[in-house]
Design an enzyme around this catalytic site. Structure first.
Site: not given
Ligand code: GCW
Length: 833
Positions: A299, A378, A406
């Site tokens: 990311e 995720d 989340e």
């Molecule tokens: O799901 C994603 C989240 C990000 C997070 C990432 C991760 C900290 O939306 O906010 O970043 O995972 O786990 O690294």
């Protein structure tokens, strides 16, 4: 419990949730009577800092629950006592005592026996930390009114690593945090007052969590600045009395971006030296520093791939600097390309972690743990187990679970995740045809690994109740309990938690357990079923419904829905080949459409909407029906909770009632958005006639509008019919009117409005000239526009209406919030749709 609520009220103590499950509420006299024979003294065999904490906790707990202050002693007993100390100390003082085998690491033993001729209750462990855990277990037994006199209880944690991760930023915000600002940082520094940090460490210790990494894995480079390290040392000091080790997340590019080097290539000796020097500095300030978490090549974070190096190269270079001090590197397996070409049907984000890490099996140093999210995508509401757990037999692994909700309702929805985590932990990956369930892999058992365990992303904040929702604390409690003993049932865990948090009243325990245990599946039912993920807005808030956002972008959370079919073909035969990352036993199940369980069908297969599931129902009808059933379930949560009026303290009763009421409204938003979206894309009508057909609903845009104007909501499925109305008249109110034509009677009225976070609009509802309700849209939902994130329902009961009565909604805009609303539903009392 009622008596307790009254005594809390009498002493003016509000039940804020700050003490969570460590309330030590006073037992009723009859229950307290059972502990009359408890020794009057607590004797600690040594005066170390952690034993001091343990002893003070014992005094605090007994005082709270039994109203008695234990006498504090250190050294050798002179009377019967509750003795606390390590096994070594116990052997010295009571050599004749037959000490149980197997007390290693953080294990503890609760027993009774003779010490220097006095009959004592004994709480012991191999280490001070084990003793502390024993004290918490002992106090929990009293709170749950269990026997503490004839104990012979040996408890060992399933895994050595039981860590919390906090995604706190140094400016005080929290990535994916839903309960206020960070307890650790503010304005680029550690907070001057770390009281909440100590209290948090106490909560963690009480469920056996022994480490905590405090900053966001998207790590700020300043975390290792020379003037920041002493601040970290202060946090470590707040943790230390509770046996919690401090960890931090670091950015791998630091040697270059903040360290004065022209590279961060892990194989460059200058880089290795830089890390060495840095961590020597850290250990000088924090001798018990626990380790670092690394997010790289993920990311947008830089990583070793920039230099053609592997995660093993990167992890090992840091691991070697930590090794002499006993520190650990947690290298996250969340490594993937978020610019995938969505037009290529063979591309699959789910494959990334295994593709990157499996070839490196055996190449990581023995103080490295690969930290693997439970599923290959995720933290979705349902995913299959990550195949990587079975792909690293020569590497330490840990499972990353997410307590902060989340993708599961952000604590505005109650969603008890322990049942989901248990399904994951119990899943048998059948590596080499042998029984290898996830819980034994991460415990290090299956592959005989020296290290392994559990990492939970918690993200508590400064809100008094830590997570912003009293019921959500069961997830933190459950995470700790499962990491300690993954064989506990979800029911046992939630019953324990409820008793400790709300008291022993069986009505309370049964009711709350019922709600909690049903909540994950309910959430799944109204968000995304059949393995479709949580169909939320993945490009922003990750909160409300926005199914379209999954598709046509590089993030790879596709569901591949078109006019005829839905789901991703991940088979080896015709799909992305993801299924091939599992052992042959698992492969045989998921490769075959007929063998794949319904709840993961669309994760593994692309099928027509008319495909019939094992249940006998078609895919599309299942989607429709589940969303109705899930939303209905949340309505039941509200009525179940209401039965607890008078059984739990009023503060928490009202808080939870408001939360569940909001949830039941937002579940309807979810239900309609997802169903309308699938209805539109598939063109298939709901066999039960509900989708797109709302007999009690009056769209705002169809009402007689004064000042209000119609507004197209984006994405369209975030509003009924895709449209709402907004009041764009500066400093004036707007009006929407509807002439009621139904029969005379009592009605309930729901107003679906949008509560953005960039203004506090006011709404008033009139029947004729009489105002029947007014409220402010003042919550802080993650939206600056009217959409599925901000959509909120106001429920007005008992309005008398006659044919011809005019119902009037008056909206008063504020700042950037234009008093928007979507529709009104008017229905006879008790006939809520
Ligand atoms: O799901 C994603 C989240 C990000 C997070 C990432 C991760 C900290 O939306 O906010 O970043 O995972 O786990 O690294």
């Amino acid at each position: 419990m009622l008596a307790c609520a009254l005594c809390a009220a009498a002493t003016g103590q509000a039940e804020t949730g700050q003490d969570a499950w460590l309330r030590y509420a006073r037992l009723q006299p009859a229950a307290a009577e059972r502990y009359r024979a408890l020794p009057a003294t607590t004797l600690s065999l040594s005066n170390t800092i952690i034993l001091g904490t343990a002893q003070a906790e014992l005094v605090r707990g007994v005082k709270g629950m039994l109203g008695k202050t234990l006498r504090i002693a250190v050294g050798a007993p002179t009377e019967s006592a509750i003795v606390i100390g390590t096994v070594r100390q116990l052997r010295n003082i009571a050599p004749a005592l037959n000490i149980v085998e197997g007390l290693h690491g953080d294990a503890f033993w609760l027993t009774a026996g003779e010490v220097r001729g006095f009959h004592c209750i004994i709480i012991t462990g191999a280490t001070d930390r084990g003793v502390l855990y024993g004290v918490f277990a002992f106090l929990s037994r009293i709170a749950r009114q269990e026997n503490v006199f004839r104990l012979n209880e040996l408890q060992k944690p399933s895994a050595s690593i039981r860590w919390a991760n906090q995604w706190a930023n140094l400016d005080g915000t929290i990535e994916r945090g839903y309960a206020g600002r960070s307890i650790f940082f503010e304005n680029g520094n550690a907070r001057p007052d770390l009281t909440r940090v100590s209290e948090y460490a106490r909560l963690l210790a009480s469920v056996g969590i022994n480490g905590c990494s405090v900053n966001n894995v998207n790590a700020d480079p300043h975390i290792l600045d020379p003037d920041f390290i002493p601040q970290l040392a202060r946090i470590a000091e707040a943790f230390r009395p509770w046996g919690v080790q401090l960890g931090i997340a670091v950015d791998l590019s630091l040697p270059k971006t903040g360290g004065g080097l022209d590279t961060f290539d892990p194989l460059d000796i200058r880089v290795a030296n830089w890390w060495q020097k840095k961590f020597d500095e850290v250990y000088r300030a924090i001798p018990n520093f626990g380790g670092v978490v690394v997010k790289a090549d993920s990311e947008g974070r830089l990583g070793p791939s920039l230099y053609g190096r592997t995660p093993a190269d990167a992890a090992n270079v840091i691991a070697r600097t930590l090794k002499p001090h006993g520190g650990i590197v947690f290298y996250r397996a969340f490594v993937y390309n978020h610019h995938l070409d969505w037009t290529n049907l063979k591309n699959d984000r789910a494959k990334a972690a295994y593709d990157v890490f499996h070839p490196l099996d055996g190449k990581f140093d023995d103080n490295v743990i690969i930290q693997i999210k439970y599923g290959p995508i995720d933290f979705q509401v349902r995913e299959p187990v990550s195949p990587l757990f079975g792909g690293l037999p020569h590497t330490n692994t840990g499972i990353e679970l997410q307590i902060t909700q989340e993708y599961t309702g952000q604590q505005r929805h109650t969603c008890f995740l322990v049942p989901m985590w248990k399904e994951i932990l119990d899943f048998d990956l059948r590596v080499n045809g042998r029984s290898t369930d996830v819980k034994r892999i991460v415990a290090g058992e299956s592959f005989h690994r020296p290290l392994g365990g559990y990492i939970g992303v918690v993200n508590v904040g400064l809100d008094q109740n830590w997570l912003g929702n009293h019921l959500a604390m069961a997830n933190l409690y459950g995470f700790g309990r499962l990491a300690w003993n993954p064989s506990l049932t979800a029911k046992a865990i939630v019953d324990e938690w409820t008793t400790l948090t709300f008291g022993n009243d069986p009505v309370v325990v049964q009711t709350i357990s019922r709600i909690q245990l049903a909540s994950w599946k309910a959430y799944e039912s109204y968000t995304g079923v059949l393995g479709l993920h949580t169909l939320t807005n993945i490009l922003g808030s990750h909160y409300g419904p926005a199914p379209e956002s999954q598709e046509h972008n590089g993030w790879g959370q596709w569901i591949r829905a078109d006019a005829h079919e839905v789901g991703i073909d991940r088979t080896v035969a015709t799909g992305t080949g993801f299924v091939g990352q599992y052992s042959s036993d698992v492969r045989n199940t998921c490769e075959s459409l007929a063998n794949t369980p319904d709840d993961l069908l669309l994760f593994f297969h692309h099928v027509p909407y008319t495909y019939k599931l094992h249940s006998g129902k078609t895919v599309i009808q299942t989607i429709y029906d589940s969303h109705y059933a899930g939303a209905d379930k949340t309505k039941q949560f509200v009525s179940q909770w209401k039965t607890l009026n008078g059984h739990v303290d009023d503060d928490r009763f009202q808080d939870v009632l408001a939360q569940l009421t909001y949830q039941s409204g937002h579940a309807i938003v979810w239900r309609d958005a997802i169903n309308d979206w699938f209805h539109k894309i598939s063109g298939i009508t709901d066999a039960n006639g509900r989708v797109g057909n709302h007999p009690h609903r009056i769209e705002a845009e169809s009402m007689e509008l004064q000042g209000y104007i119609p507004f197209d909501v984006t994405p369209w499925e975030g509003a009924s019919g895709g449209r709402a109305v907004v009041c764009v008249q500066i400093s004036q109110s707007c009006i929407a009117k509807y002439r009621f034509a139904g029969p005379k009677g009592w009605y309930d009225i729901d107003v679906e409005y949008f509560d953005q976070n960039n203004g506090v609009s006011k709404y008033q509802v009139f029947s004729g000239n009489q105002m029947v309700d007014e409220w402010l849209a003042d919550s802080s939902l993650p939206a600056t526009e009217p959409n599925g994130d901000s959509a909120t329902r106001r429920h007005i009961t008992g309005v008398a209406l006659r044919p011809g009565d005019v119902l009037r909604i008056e909206g008063f805009p504020d700042a950037a919030e234009a008093a928007p609303f979507d529709y009104v539903e008017i229905y006879p009392e008790r006939a809520r749709p």
